[in-house]
Structures are given as structure tokens and as C-alpha cells.
Design a protein around this motif. Structure first.
Motif, PDB file in Angstrom:
ATOM      1  N   LEU A  47       8.011 -31.374 -37.876  1.00  0.00           N
ATOM      2  CA  LEU A  47       8.279 -32.729 -38.326  1.00  0.00           C
ATOM      3  C   LEU A  47       6.995 -33.447 -38.668  1.00  0.00           C
ATOM      4  CD1 LEU A  47       7.710 -34.756 -35.668  1.00  0.00           C
ATOM      5  CD2 LEU A  47       9.759 -33.596 -34.881  1.00  0.00           C
ATOM      6  N   THR A  48       7.137 -34.481 -39.441  1.00  0.00           N
ATOM      7  CA  THR A  48       5.993 -35.263 -39.891  1.00  0.00           C
ATOM      8  C   THR A  48       5.826 -36.463 -38.978  1.00  0.00           C
ATOM      9  OG1 THR A  48       6.543 -34.669 -42.147  1.00  0.00           O
ATOM     10  CG2 THR A  48       4.974 -36.446 -41.860  1.00  0.00           C
ATOM     11  N   ALA A  49       4.622 -36.705 -38.510  1.00  0.00           N
ATOM     12  CA  ALA A  49       4.402 -37.858 -37.640  1.00  0.00           C
ATOM     13  C   ALA A  49       2.938 -38.260 -37.694  1.00  0.00           C
ATOM     14  CB  ALA A  49       4.790 -37.521 -36.205  1.00  0.00           C
ATOM     15  N   GLN A  50       2.711 -39.507 -37.331  1.00  0.00           N
ATOM     16  CA  GLN A  50       1.339 -39.993 -37.237  1.00  0.00           C
ATOM     17  C   GLN A  50       0.742 -39.538 -35.916  1.00  0.00           C
ATOM     18  OE1 GLN A  50       0.969 -44.250 -37.599  1.00  0.00           O
ATOM     19  NE2 GLN A  50      -1.220 -44.205 -37.106  1.00  0.00           N
ATOM     20  N   LEU A  51      -0.526 -39.127 -35.941  1.00  0.00           N
ATOM     21  CA  LEU A  51      -1.229 -38.811 -34.694  1.00  0.00           C
ATOM     22  C   LEU A  51      -1.962 -40.061 -34.236  1.00  0.00           C
ATOM     23  CD1 LEU A  51      -2.890 -35.300 -35.130  1.00  0.00           C
ATOM     24  CD2 LEU A  51      -0.639 -35.882 -34.223  1.00  0.00           C
ATOM     25  N   VAL A  52      -1.868 -40.344 -32.951  1.00  0.00           N
ATOM     26  CA  VAL A  52      -2.542 -41.517 -32.400  1.00  0.00           C
ATOM     27  C   VAL A  52      -3.477 -41.084 -31.269  1.00  0.00           C
ATOM     28  CG1 VAL A  52      -0.720 -43.152 -33.009  1.00  0.00           C
ATOM     29  CG2 VAL A  52      -0.598 -41.941 -30.828  1.00  0.00           C
ATOM     30  N   ASP A  53      -4.320 -42.002 -30.836  1.00  0.00           N
ATOM     31  CA  ASP A  53      -5.253 -41.758 -29.733  1.00  0.00           C
ATOM     32  C   ASP A  53      -6.209 -40.606 -30.023  1.00  0.00           C
ATOM     33  OD1 ASP A  53      -3.809 -43.736 -28.519  1.00  0.00           O
ATOM     34  OD2 ASP A  53      -2.683 -42.401 -27.206  1.00  0.00           O
ATOM     35  N   VAL A  54      -6.557 -40.422 -31.276  1.00  0.00           N
ATOM     36  CA  VAL A  54      -7.505 -39.362 -31.616  1.00  0.00           C
ATOM     37  C   VAL A  54      -8.303 -39.788 -32.840  1.00  0.00           C
ATOM     38  CG1 VAL A  54      -5.862 -38.118 -33.093  1.00  0.00           C
ATOM     39  CG2 VAL A  54      -7.774 -36.876 -32.040  1.00  0.00           C
ATOM     40  N   ASP A  55      -9.584 -39.428 -32.834  1.00  0.00           N
ATOM     41  CA  ASP A  55     -10.423 -39.698 -33.992  1.00  0.00           C
ATOM     42  C   ASP A  55     -10.064 -38.672 -35.064  1.00  0.00           C
ATOM     43  OD1 ASP A  55     -12.786 -39.637 -35.808  1.00  0.00           O
ATOM     44  OD2 ASP A  55     -13.573 -41.065 -34.337  1.00  0.00           O
ATOM     45  N   PRO A  56      -9.856 -39.128 -36.321  1.00  0.00           N
ATOM     46  CA  PRO A  56      -9.485 -38.181 -37.368  1.00  0.00           C
ATOM     47  C   PRO A  56     -10.386 -36.944 -37.423  1.00  0.00           C
ATOM     48  CG  PRO A  56      -9.298 -40.409 -38.219  1.00  0.00           C
ATOM     49  CD  PRO A  56      -9.868 -40.512 -36.810  1.00  0.00           C
ATOM     50  N   LYS A  57     -11.680 -37.093 -37.102  1.00  0.00           N
ATOM     51  CA  LYS A  57     -12.581 -35.951 -37.196  1.00  0.00           C
ATOM     52  C   LYS A  57     -12.383 -34.940 -36.063  1.00  0.00           C
ATOM     53  CE  LYS A  57     -16.669 -38.273 -35.142  1.00  0.00           C
ATOM     54  NZ  LYS A  57     -16.168 -38.237 -33.804  1.00  0.00           N
ATOM     55  N   ASP A  58     -11.651 -35.348 -35.035  1.00  0.00           N
ATOM     56  CA  ASP A  58     -11.412 -34.454 -33.903  1.00  0.00           C
ATOM     57  C   ASP A  58     -10.101 -33.680 -34.015  1.00  0.00           C
ATOM     58  OD1 ASP A  58     -13.766 -35.265 -32.688  1.00  0.00           O
ATOM     59  OD2 ASP A  58     -12.779 -36.896 -31.602  1.00  0.00           O
ATOM     60  N   VAL A  59      -9.328 -33.972 -35.052  1.00  0.00           N
ATOM     61  CA  VAL A  59      -8.042 -33.289 -35.211  1.00  0.00           C
ATOM     62  C   VAL A  59      -8.270 -31.868 -35.716  1.00  0.00           C
ATOM     63  CG1 VAL A  59      -5.803 -33.332 -36.394  1.00  0.00           C
ATOM     64  CG2 VAL A  59      -6.874 -35.468 -35.680  1.00  0.00           C
ATOM     65  N   ALA A  60      -7.521 -30.916 -35.180  1.00  0.00           N
ATOM     66  CA  ALA A  60      -7.656 -29.528 -35.603  1.00  0.00           C
ATOM     67  C   ALA A  60      -6.288 -28.857 -35.661  1.00  0.00           C
ATOM     68  CB  ALA A  60      -8.565 -28.772 -34.630  1.00  0.00           C
ATOM     69  N   ILE A  61      -6.158 -27.896 -36.559  1.00  0.00           N
ATOM     70  CA  ILE A  61      -4.931 -27.107 -36.635  1.00  0.00           C
ATOM     71  C   ILE A  61      -4.750 -26.378 -35.305  1.00  0.00           C
ATOM     72  CG2 ILE A  61      -3.751 -25.216 -37.841  1.00  0.00           C
ATOM     73  CD1 ILE A  61      -4.232 -27.517 -39.724  1.00  0.00           C
ATOM     74  N   GLY A  62      -3.552 -26.426 -34.767  1.00  0.00           N
ATOM     75  CA  GLY A  62      -3.269 -25.732 -33.511  1.00  0.00           C
ATOM     76  C   GLY A  62      -3.504 -26.586 -32.279  1.00  0.00           C
ATOM     77  N   MET A  63      -4.018 -27.805 -32.484  1.00  0.00           N
ATOM     78  CA  MET A  63      -4.267 -28.700 -31.355  1.00  0.00           C
ATOM     79  C   MET A  63      -2.938 -29.078 -30.687  1.00  0.00           C
ATOM     80  SD  MET A  63      -6.331 -32.329 -31.495  1.00  0.00           S
ATOM     81  CE  MET A  63      -5.028 -33.287 -32.241  1.00  0.00           C
ATOM     82  N   PRO A  64      -2.845 -28.902 -29.352  1.00  0.00           N
ATOM     83  CA  PRO A  64      -1.610 -29.285 -28.676  1.00  0.00           C
ATOM     84  C   PRO A  64      -1.409 -30.792 -28.665  1.00  0.00           C
ATOM     85  CG  PRO A  64      -3.215 -28.390 -27.097  1.00  0.00           C
ATOM     86  CD  PRO A  64      -3.862 -28.344 -28.450  1.00  0.00           C
ATOM     87  N   VAL A  65      -0.198 -31.210 -28.979  1.00  0.00           N
ATOM     88  CA  VAL A  65       0.123 -32.640 -29.009  1.00  0.00           C
ATOM     89  C   VAL A  65       1.456 -32.882 -28.309  1.00  0.00           C
ATOM     90  CG1 VAL A  65      -1.173 -33.205 -31.110  1.00  0.00           C
ATOM     91  CG2 VAL A  65       1.169 -32.374 -31.303  1.00  0.00           C
ATOM     92  N   LYS A  66       1.665 -34.123 -27.947  1.00  0.00           N
ATOM     93  CA  LYS A  66       2.894 -34.497 -27.259  1.00  0.00           C
ATOM     94  C   LYS A  66       3.409 -35.806 -27.854  1.00  0.00           C
ATOM     95  CE  LYS A  66       4.496 -34.373 -22.426  1.00  0.00           C
ATOM     96  NZ  LYS A  66       5.862 -34.341 -22.889  1.00  0.00           N
ATOM     97  N   ALA A  67       4.726 -35.934 -27.917  1.00  0.00           N
ATOM     98  CA  ALA A  67       5.306 -37.143 -28.493  1.00  0.00           C
ATOM     99  C   ALA A  67       4.933 -38.365 -27.671  1.00  0.00           C
ATOM    100  CB  ALA A  67       6.820 -37.013 -28.578  1.00  0.00           C
ATOM    101  N   ALA A  68       4.622 -39.438 -28.375  1.00  0.00           N
ATOM    102  CA  ALA A  68       4.335 -40.721 -27.732  1.00  0.00           C
ATOM    103  C   ALA A  68       5.107 -41.751 -28.525  1.00  0.00           C
ATOM    104  CB  ALA A  68       2.843 -41.014 -27.793  1.00  0.00           C
ATOM    105  N   PHE A  69       5.753 -42.677 -27.846  1.00  0.00           N
ATOM    106  CA  PHE A  69       6.574 -43.630 -28.572  1.00  0.00           C
ATOM    107  C   PHE A  69       5.822 -44.928 -28.772  1.00  0.00           C
ATOM    108  CE2 PHE A  69       9.376 -40.556 -26.682  1.00  0.00           C
ATOM    109  CZ  PHE A  69      10.068 -40.157 -27.806  1.00  0.00           C
TER     110      PHE A  69
END
Ligand code: ZN
Length: 142
Positions: free
Chosen positions: A91-113
């Protein structure tokens, strides 16, 4: 969209409720009423039952958005990601609580409302899922 329908949709999204095919086990989000996989490949009508997604997944793909969409003006740049859920759906979603430069493919994420956007001045506030990185204990701040 009517208030009742909006509320139902909100609850469904908030709970990350999907549907699972009892024939092949594929999980769909948003939920579907028929399984396209079974209908196409097995010539059977896949029966689907409601399933609760865990909200855990990993970044499958992402892009950094510098041009804000309506309602997101205060948030650029932000990261829009394809998140592959543990159960399979992407699914498509915005990532929060992360600097765009720190995002990586395969990074574990969890839903936040989070609040997605407010419609007009003092209007309806839409809530929905966003995803935040799952931090390892050593990375946790505070
Ligand atoms: Zn199926």
C-alpha cells in the motif's frame, strides 16, 4: 461522501482491515469481495473473509516529494512509500518520523495513525495510516 460512509471507511482504514481468500490465502487491502487470483487462475470464486493486518511491513519503494499536494503544504519534503505488509499487500503511505535521507528499501516500518489533512477552515479532519520506522533498541531516543 456521507458522514456515515466516511466514518465506516475511517474505521476500516484505522484498523487496517483487509480480506483474505480462503482458497489461495492471498490477503487484500483494501478488502475485496472476490479474489481476482482465484477467479482468473483457478476458475473458482475465491471466498474472502475479513482479516486484520498487523501494521508491520517494510519499505518496498519510495520517493521524496518536494512539491506538496493540497493540504500537505506544511510537510514538504515528505516521503511517499510503497509499504509491503507482512501479510503481502502493498500500500501507499506517507512515512513519518524519519529524515528523507535515512529512508532505505527494506527498512522495517510500522503503521502509525496521524492526522492526514483538514478540509477547509475548521473542517473535517481526516485521519489515516502513515508509517514510521521501527527503531532497534539502540537507536531509540529517550
Ligand atoms: Zn484466492
Amino acid at each position: 461522501m456521507s458522514v456515515a460512509r466516511f466514518w465506516r471507511e475511517t474505521l476500516r482504514r484505522y484498523n487496517l482491515g483487509g480480506s483474505k481468500c480462503t482458497e489461495c490465502g492471498k490477503v487484500y487491502f483494501p478488502p475485496r469481495s472476490v479474489c481476482p487470483h482465484c477467479t482468473t487462475h483457478r476458475k473458482t470464486m475465491g471466498r474472502l473473509e475479513p482479516v486484520q493486518l498487523s501494521g508491520e511491513g517494510e519499505v518496498f519503494s519510495y520517493s521524496v516529494v518536494h512539491e506538496a499536494a493540497d493540504g500537505f503544504e506544511m510537510q514538504v519534503p515528505y516521503v511517499l512509500a510503497l509499504v509491503r505488509m507482512k501479510e503481502g499487500p502493498i500500500l501507499t503511505a506517507q512515512l513519518v518520523d524519519v529524515d528523507p535521507k535515512d529512508v532505505a528499501i527494506g527498512m522495517p516500518v510500522k503503521a502509525a495513525f496521524r492526522k492526514l489533512k483538514a478540509e477547509g477552515a475548521g473542517g473535517v479532519i481526516h485521519y489515516g495510516y502513515k508509517f514510521a520506522p521501527v527503531l532497534s533498541p539502540t537507536e531509540k531516543v529517550g
